[in-house]
Scaffold this motif. Structure first.
Motif, short mmCIF file in Angstrom:
data_model
loop_
_atom_site.label_atom_id
_atom_site.label_comp_id
_atom_site.label_asym_id
_atom_site.label_seq_id
_atom_site.Cartn_x
_atom_site.Cartn_y
_atom_site.Cartn_z
N UNK A 1 -34.16 -53.58 -45.70
CA UNK A 1 -33.58 -52.02 -45.57
C UNK A 1 -33.60 -51.65 -43.95
N UNK A 2 -32.60 -50.72 -43.77
CA UNK A 2 -32.70 -50.27 -42.22
C UNK A 2 -33.56 -48.83 -42.24
N UNK A 3 -33.87 -48.93 -41.08
CA UNK A 3 -35.06 -47.82 -40.80
C UNK A 3 -34.21 -46.70 -39.68
N UNK A 4 -33.87 -45.67 -40.54
CA UNK A 4 -33.03 -44.67 -39.91
C UNK A 4 -33.90 -43.98 -38.92
N UNK A 5 -33.19 -43.95 -37.60
CA UNK A 5 -33.93 -43.37 -36.25
C UNK A 5 -33.57 -41.84 -36.09
N UNK A 6 -34.39 -41.06 -35.51
CA UNK A 6 -33.78 -39.70 -34.73
C UNK A 6 -34.29 -39.49 -33.20
N UNK A 7 -33.56 -39.21 -32.34
CA UNK A 7 -33.75 -39.28 -31.05
C UNK A 7 -35.00 -38.04 -30.94
N UNK A 8 -35.18 -36.92 -31.65
CA UNK A 8 -36.18 -36.15 -31.35
C UNK A 8 -37.55 -36.84 -31.69
N UNK A 9 -37.65 -37.57 -32.80
CA UNK A 9 -38.76 -38.30 -33.06
C UNK A 9 -38.92 -39.36 -32.13
N UNK A 10 -38.01 -40.06 -31.65
CA UNK A 10 -38.28 -41.04 -30.52
C UNK A 10 -38.67 -40.18 -29.29
N UNK A 11 -38.40 -39.20 -29.03
CA UNK A 11 -38.73 -38.59 -27.90
C UNK A 11 -40.15 -38.18 -28.05
N UNK A 12 -40.48 -37.69 -29.08
CA UNK A 12 -42.02 -37.15 -29.54
C UNK A 12 -42.86 -38.30 -29.36
N UNK A 13 -42.36 -39.45 -29.74
CA UNK A 13 -43.23 -40.83 -30.07
C UNK A 13 -43.77 -40.85 -28.41
N UNK A 14 -42.90 -40.67 -27.39
CA UNK A 14 -43.07 -40.99 -25.90
C UNK A 14 -43.93 -39.88 -25.34
N UNK A 15 -44.19 -38.66 -25.99
CA UNK A 15 -45.17 -37.82 -25.30
C UNK A 15 -44.34 -37.16 -23.98
N UNK A 16 -45.20 -36.19 -23.63
CA UNK A 16 -44.74 -35.40 -22.42
C UNK A 16 -44.85 -36.37 -21.38
N UNK A 17 -43.77 -36.43 -20.78
CA UNK A 17 -43.62 -37.14 -19.19
C UNK A 17 -43.19 -38.71 -19.52
N UNK A 18 -43.37 -39.29 -20.85
CA UNK A 18 -43.11 -40.63 -21.16
C UNK A 18 -41.52 -40.74 -21.19
N UNK A 19 -41.06 -42.17 -21.33
CA UNK A 19 -39.65 -42.35 -21.13
C UNK A 19 -39.40 -42.59 -22.68
N UNK A 20 -38.57 -42.08 -23.38
CA UNK A 20 -38.41 -42.12 -24.80
C UNK A 20 -37.68 -43.76 -25.00
#
Ligand SMILES: [Zn+2]
Ligand SMILES: [Zn+2]
Length: 328
Positions: A261-280
């Motif tokens: 299966x493919x795992x559909x990604x979202x940029x907002x979730x990727x950004x949230x994963x990085x946390x504040x100041x993190x590089x998404x």
């Protein structure tokens, strides 16, 4: 190890493994150099190797004068031999020259090794290390890129099936990948390939059947466009992105995996994963996000029916959309 008998190649290998943990590594280095210079090696061809080893041991103890002496002798012992160990010895000598502030001599020694990287991946590691010590890591990155491109061009467009199949290319990709991470550079397509091969090698070694999640993150059109402003890690274009996913799924099927299966990604979730100041878009964050996606429930089963809607959401039939991309 008592150096009473002539040293064999196997002895040298063993010393390479154990010397740094020895009680008196500099004594081991001196014995090695003495054995080489006194002709006490079972194979006289090993003289350069024994002296290189002595140089590396002395260097690791910051005895640069001794290291330089041994490295000079190693290069002399190799004479005009033009093979991987001889090239490695020249690079080692350059590295020690850089450490001693003799950059001009080091540069002159290392430059002729540049075209040899495609042939001698072991020596390439020494060349990279020498340039890094000389403050020339960016040049090392360029040289490795050049070597990777040359090998890729020679192989043609087929993606290697695994690290074994990639051969020299794998070693070059791996060195380049590590160096580029150290330099803080973003992933490019060669890094992606390096990571795919590393993952496959790790999976093969652990016997794990799990599909590497990083290879299956799918960015729908709008998400891909947003992401493309930040990274080309998923392909230069959406077509390229979809093609590499389709190809990966076909490969995994060929490797006997099912239930893909493919795992559909979202940029907002990727950004949230990085946390504040993190590089998404850092490789670490992208890998972490892929792992998180793999444990979630959002997935697009693959393959669809040939005449069914394509998995990518284009609205076209699979056979007219992404199915043929696996052949590109
Ligand atoms: Zn990486
Ligand atoms: Zn499609």
């Amino acid at each position: 190890m008592p150096l009473t008998a002539d040293l064999t190649s196997a002895d040298l290998n063993e010393i390479r493994q154990s010397a740094l943990g020895a009680a008196d590594p500099l004594g081991v280095a001196a014995d090695l150099a003495h054995s080489a210079e006194a002709g006490r090696l079972a194979d006289p061809q090993d003289a350069g190797l024994a002296l290189s080893l002595a140089a590396e041991i002395a260097e690791s103890r910051s005895k640069f004068d001794a290291a330089q002496r041994y490295a000079d002798a190693a290069v002399t012992a190799y004479g005009d031999r033009d093979d991987s160990p001889a090239a490695a010895a020249r690079a080692l000598r350059a590295r020690i020259l850089y450490r001693s502030g003799r950059a001009d001599e080091a540069n002159a020694l290392v430059e002729p090794l540049r075209p040899l990287l495609t042939r001698y991946p072991d020596a390439a590691a020494y060349v990279t290390a020498a340039l890094a010590v000389g403050g020339r890591a960016r040049d090392a990155e360029r040289w490795l890129t050049e070597a990777v491109q040359a090998v890729v061009a020679e192989r043609g467009v087929t993606e290697p099936a695994d690290a074994d199949d990639a051969g020299v290319l794998f070693f070059l990709l791996q060195q380049r990948h590590r160096l580029r991470h150290a330099l803080g550079l973003q992933h490019d397509t060669h890094d992606n390939l390096a990571e795919r091969l590393e993952t496959r090698l790790a999976n093969a070694n652990s016997g794990a059947a799990a599909a590497p999640a990083t290879d299956l993150v799918f960015w729908p059109r709008a998400e891909f466009d947003r992401l493309a402003e930040r990274t080309d890690a998923y392909g230069a274009t959406w077509d390229e992105h979809r093609a590499s996913l389709e190809q990966e799924l076909v490969r995994q099927t060929a490797a006997g995996r099912t239930g893909l299966a493919l795992l559909p990604g979202s940029v907002d979730a990727l950004t949230a994963q990085a946390g504040i100041g993190g590089d998404p878009v850092s490789p670490e964050n992208r890998a972490g996000y892929a792992r998180a996606l793999a444990t979630g429930t959002a997935r697009i089963a693959w393959p669809p029916e040939r005449n069914g809607a394509c998995w990518c959401g284009s609205g076209l039939k699979y056979k007219k959309c992404c199915l043929p991309r696996s052949r590109g």
